[in-house]
Motif scaffolding. Structure first.
Motif, PDB file in Angstrom:
ATOM      1  N   LEU A  60       0.761  -1.377   0.179  1.00  0.00           N
ATOM      2  CA  LEU A  60       0.079  -0.027   0.114  1.00  0.00           C
ATOM      3  C   LEU A  60       0.990   1.255   0.105  1.00  0.00           C
ATOM      4  CD1 LEU A  60      -2.739  -1.107   2.868  1.00  0.00           C
ATOM      5  CD2 LEU A  60      -2.861  -1.089   0.344  1.00  0.00           C
ATOM      6  N   GLY A  61       0.264   2.102  -0.381  1.00  0.00           N
ATOM      7  CA  GLY A  61       1.214   3.763  -0.406  1.00  0.00           C
ATOM      8  C   GLY A  61       1.191   4.052   0.888  1.00  0.00           C
ATOM      9  N   THR A  62       2.363   4.878   1.032  1.00  0.00           N
ATOM     10  CA  THR A  62       2.452   5.571   2.500  1.00  0.00           C
ATOM     11  C   THR A  62       2.313   6.992   2.108  1.00  0.00           C
ATOM     12  OG1 THR A  62       4.807   5.788   1.941  1.00  0.00           O
ATOM     13  CG2 THR A  62       4.100   3.933   3.391  1.00  0.00           C
ATOM     14  N   SER A  63       2.292   7.451   1.030  1.00  0.00           N
ATOM     15  CA  SER A  63       1.869   9.107   0.646  1.00  0.00           C
ATOM     16  C   SER A  63       1.217   8.801  -0.744  1.00  0.00           C
ATOM     17  CB  SER A  63       3.033   9.644   0.379  1.00  0.00           C
ATOM     18  OG  SER A  63       3.850   9.383  -0.768  1.00  0.00           O
ATOM     19  N   GLY A  64       0.248   9.940  -1.106  1.00  0.00           N
ATOM     20  CA  GLY A  64      -0.295   9.991  -2.326  1.00  0.00           C
ATOM     21  C   GLY A  64      -1.147  11.363  -2.257  1.00  0.00           C
ATOM     22  N   PRO A  65      -2.041  11.563  -3.260  1.00  0.00           N
ATOM     23  CA  PRO A  65      -2.802  12.650  -3.379  1.00  0.00           C
ATOM     24  C   PRO A  65      -3.455  12.844  -2.093  1.00  0.00           C
ATOM     25  CG  PRO A  65      -3.283  11.338  -5.405  1.00  0.00           C
ATOM     26  CD  PRO A  65      -2.327  10.728  -4.376  1.00  0.00           C
ATOM     27  N   GLU A  66      -3.540  14.047  -1.491  1.00  0.00           N
ATOM     28  CA  GLU A  66      -4.385  14.352  -0.223  1.00  0.00           C
ATOM     29  C   GLU A  66      -5.608  14.979  -0.521  1.00  0.00           C
ATOM     30  OE1 GLU A  66      -3.182  13.275   2.672  1.00  0.00           O
ATOM     31  OE2 GLU A  66      -1.098  12.918   2.006  1.00  0.00           O
ATOM     32  N   TYR A 122      -3.285   4.332  -2.076  1.00  0.00           N
ATOM     33  CA  TYR A 122      -3.261   5.382  -0.634  1.00  0.00           C
ATOM     34  C   TYR A 122      -4.493   5.862  -0.549  1.00  0.00           C
ATOM     35  CZ  TYR A 122      -1.602   9.278   2.040  1.00  0.00           C
ATOM     36  OH  TYR A 122      -1.481  10.201   3.157  1.00  0.00           O
ATOM     37  N   SER A 123      -5.005   5.833   0.632  1.00  0.00           N
ATOM     38  CA  SER A 123      -6.434   6.369   0.960  1.00  0.00           C
ATOM     39  C   SER A 123      -6.287   7.528   1.753  1.00  0.00           C
ATOM     40  CB  SER A 123      -7.417   5.415   1.698  1.00  0.00           C
ATOM     41  OG  SER A 123      -6.955   5.154   2.997  1.00  0.00           O
ATOM     42  N   GLY A 124      -5.038   7.678   2.569  1.00  0.00           N
ATOM     43  CA  GLY A 124      -4.875   8.824   3.498  1.00  0.00           C
ATOM     44  C   GLY A 124      -5.614   8.760   4.603  1.00  0.00           C
ATOM     45  N   HIS A 125      -6.378   7.566   4.899  1.00  0.00           N
ATOM     46  CA  HIS A 125      -7.105   7.763   6.108  1.00  0.00           C
ATOM     47  C   HIS A 125      -6.410   6.377   6.859  1.00  0.00           C
ATOM     48  CE1 HIS A 125     -10.780   8.902   3.439  1.00  0.00           C
ATOM     49  NE2 HIS A 125     -10.087   9.805   3.968  1.00  0.00           N
ATOM     50  N   PHE A 126      -6.040   6.624   8.236  1.00  0.00           N
ATOM     51  CA  PHE A 126      -5.436   5.909   9.056  1.00  0.00           C
ATOM     52  C   PHE A 126      -5.898   5.577  10.361  1.00  0.00           C
ATOM     53  CE2 PHE A 126      -2.263   6.926   5.949  1.00  0.00           C
ATOM     54  CZ  PHE A 126      -1.443   5.786   5.503  1.00  0.00           C
ATOM     55  N   ARG A 127      -5.919   4.440  10.835  1.00  0.00           N
ATOM     56  CA  ARG A 127      -6.310   4.056  12.276  1.00  0.00           C
ATOM     57  C   ARG A 127      -5.180   3.329  12.922  1.00  0.00           C
ATOM     58  NH1 ARG A 127      -9.301   7.099  10.413  1.00  0.00           N
ATOM     59  NH2 ARG A 127     -11.580   6.991  10.493  1.00  0.00           N
ATOM     60  N   SER A 128      -4.456   3.893  13.841  1.00  0.00           N
ATOM     61  CA  SER A 128      -3.280   3.409  14.487  1.00  0.00           C
ATOM     62  C   SER A 128      -2.295   3.488  13.197  1.00  0.00           C
ATOM     63  CB  SER A 128      -3.392   2.343  15.265  1.00  0.00           C
ATOM     64  OG  SER A 128      -4.412   2.391  16.159  1.00  0.00           O
ATOM     65  N   GLU A 129      -1.680   1.954  13.067  1.00  0.00           N
ATOM     66  CA  GLU A 129      -0.945   1.783  11.770  1.00  0.00           C
ATOM     67  C   GLU A 129      -1.848   1.463  10.495  1.00  0.00           C
ATOM     68  OE1 GLU A 129       2.695   1.931  12.323  1.00  0.00           O
ATOM     69  OE2 GLU A 129       1.513   3.285  13.536  1.00  0.00           O
ATOM     70  N   GLN A 131      -4.265   1.320   7.576  1.00  0.00           N
ATOM     71  CA  GLN A 131      -4.886   2.206   6.325  1.00  0.00           C
ATOM     72  C   GLN A 131      -6.296   1.703   6.039  1.00  0.00           C
ATOM     73  OE1 GLN A 131      -3.362   4.435   2.374  1.00  0.00           O
ATOM     74  NE2 GLN A 131      -2.300   2.886   3.252  1.00  0.00           N
ATOM     75  N   LEU A 132      -7.252   2.720   5.969  1.00  0.00           N
ATOM     76  CA  LEU A 132      -8.680   2.193   5.968  1.00  0.00           C
ATOM     77  C   LEU A 132      -9.080   2.728   4.445  1.00  0.00           C
ATOM     78  CD1 LEU A 132     -10.680   3.936   8.900  1.00  0.00           C
ATOM     79  CD2 LEU A 132      -9.965   1.687   8.502  1.00  0.00           C
ATOM     80  N   PHE A 133      -9.825   1.862   3.887  1.00  0.00           N
ATOM     81  CA  PHE A 133     -10.221   1.869   2.607  1.00  0.00           C
ATOM     82  C   PHE A 133     -11.994   1.970   2.636  1.00  0.00           C
ATOM     83  CE2 PHE A 133      -6.309   0.190   2.367  1.00  0.00           C
ATOM     84  CZ  PHE A 133      -5.683   1.076   1.536  1.00  0.00           C
ATOM     85  N   VAL A 134     -12.549   1.917   3.703  1.00  0.00           N
ATOM     86  CA  VAL A 134     -14.085   1.931   3.792  1.00  0.00           C
ATOM     87  C   VAL A 134     -14.531   3.340   3.415  1.00  0.00           C
ATOM     88  CG1 VAL A 134     -13.733   2.565   6.271  1.00  0.00           C
ATOM     89  CG2 VAL A 134     -16.006   1.313   5.328  1.00  0.00           C
ATOM     90  N   CYS A 135     -15.499   3.473   2.936  1.00  0.00           N
ATOM     91  CA  CYS A 135     -16.018   4.687   2.179  1.00  0.00           C
ATOM     92  C   CYS A 135     -17.179   5.333   2.962  1.00  0.00           C
ATOM     93  CB  CYS A 135     -16.198   4.543   0.667  1.00  0.00           C
ATOM     94  SG  CYS A 135     -14.776   4.086  -0.102  1.00  0.00           S
ATOM     95  N   TYR A 136     -17.939   4.510   3.820  1.00  0.00           N
ATOM     96  CA  TYR A 136     -18.871   5.309   4.591  1.00  0.00           C
ATOM     97  C   TYR A 136     -18.463   5.799   6.036  1.00  0.00           C
ATOM     98  CZ  TYR A 136     -21.362   1.739   1.735  1.00  0.00           C
ATOM     99  OH  TYR A 136     -21.722   0.933   0.788  1.00  0.00           O
TER     100      TYR A 136
END
Ligand code: ZN
Length: 236
Positions: A60-66, A122-129, A131-136
């Motif tokens: 997964l990406g560690t950076s990307g579009p914000e 990369y989603s830019g959404h994190f919980r602890s370590e 990365q989250l992809f859920v969209c709701y």
């Protein structure tokens, strides 16, 4: 799903290009199959991605579009249903949205973002370590309880319309609501959620996904003529 081969492929940053033909063919087969078989195929695909996310196996990406930088004040709520058996774990929704929303976008980004194709997702959404992809932003359970998924300052890719995504919260009803309507516990829970967290959203800006994106029937064929009013009736 050939799990050992897929496990090797998802370690590569462009796994979603390498595996797309295979998982899209499986999902297409599921769409054309009777429900029991369709569920078995979907389970096979999404449980692989769920386990791979849980075990940190996917590149997964560690950076990307914000993308969250475009987040606007929330003036809209978009209602969805999972269109799945009730009781789904958020991790499964996370795996489904990684595969169906993020991976598809990274394969075919808009021209201005063409450079992301082939880069790690990369989603830019994190919980602890993690990365989250859920969209709701919220899940409404059948018993009327609610679960927070995304935070309000995070843009969810749920509406199929970028402008609406940036200014909305996505509220998903847990279950299939084609042919039936959710119990009052659920519609009351949605009304309470809007009242508690988004009292400034007017009734006219509480929309079914199908009202934003006419290519979907989400959140079901009874929404507009029956249960929308149960949610909007108490709002200003
Ligand atoms: Zn939807």
């Amino acid at each position: 799903v050939d799990r050992s081969r897929w496990a090797a492929e998802v370690k590569r940053p462009d796994w979603y290009l390498r595996l797309a033909g295979e998982y899209e063919a499986l999902l297409a087969q599921a769409r054309e199959s009777p429900r029991a078989l369709a569920q078995a195929i979907a389970h096979d695909v999404y449980s692989f991605f769920e386990d791979a996310l849980e075990n940190n196996m996917i590149a997964l990406g560690t950076s990307g579009p914000e993308w969250d930088a475009e987040r606007a004040p929330i003036d809209t709520a978009v209602i969805h249903h999972t269109n799945l058996e009730p009781g789904i774990d958020w991790r499964r929704i996370d795996a489904i949205h990684l595969t169906r929303i993020y991976a598809r976008y990274y394969r075919e980004p808009v021209p201005a973002e063409a450079a992301i194709r082939g880069k790690p997702i990369y989603s830019g959404h994190f919980r602890s370590e993690r990365q989250l992809f859920v969209c709701y932003h919220w899940l409404i359970r059948q018993d009327g309880s609610r679960e927070r998924l995304l935070e309000d300052d995070e843009t969810g890719w749920h509406a199929g319309d970028w402008d609406v995504n940036c200014r909305s919260v996505g509220i998903c009803f847990d279950g299939r609501f084609d042919g039936e309507q959710p119990a009052p516990e659920m519609t009351n829970a949605a009304a309470r959620l809007l009242h508690d967290h988004y009292p400034h959203v007017s009734a006219s800006r509480i929309l079914g996904h199908r009202e934003v994106n006419p290519t979907t029937t989400c959140p079901g064929d009874r929404f507009l003529d029956s249960w929308k009013e149960a949610i909007t009736g108490s709002m200003g």
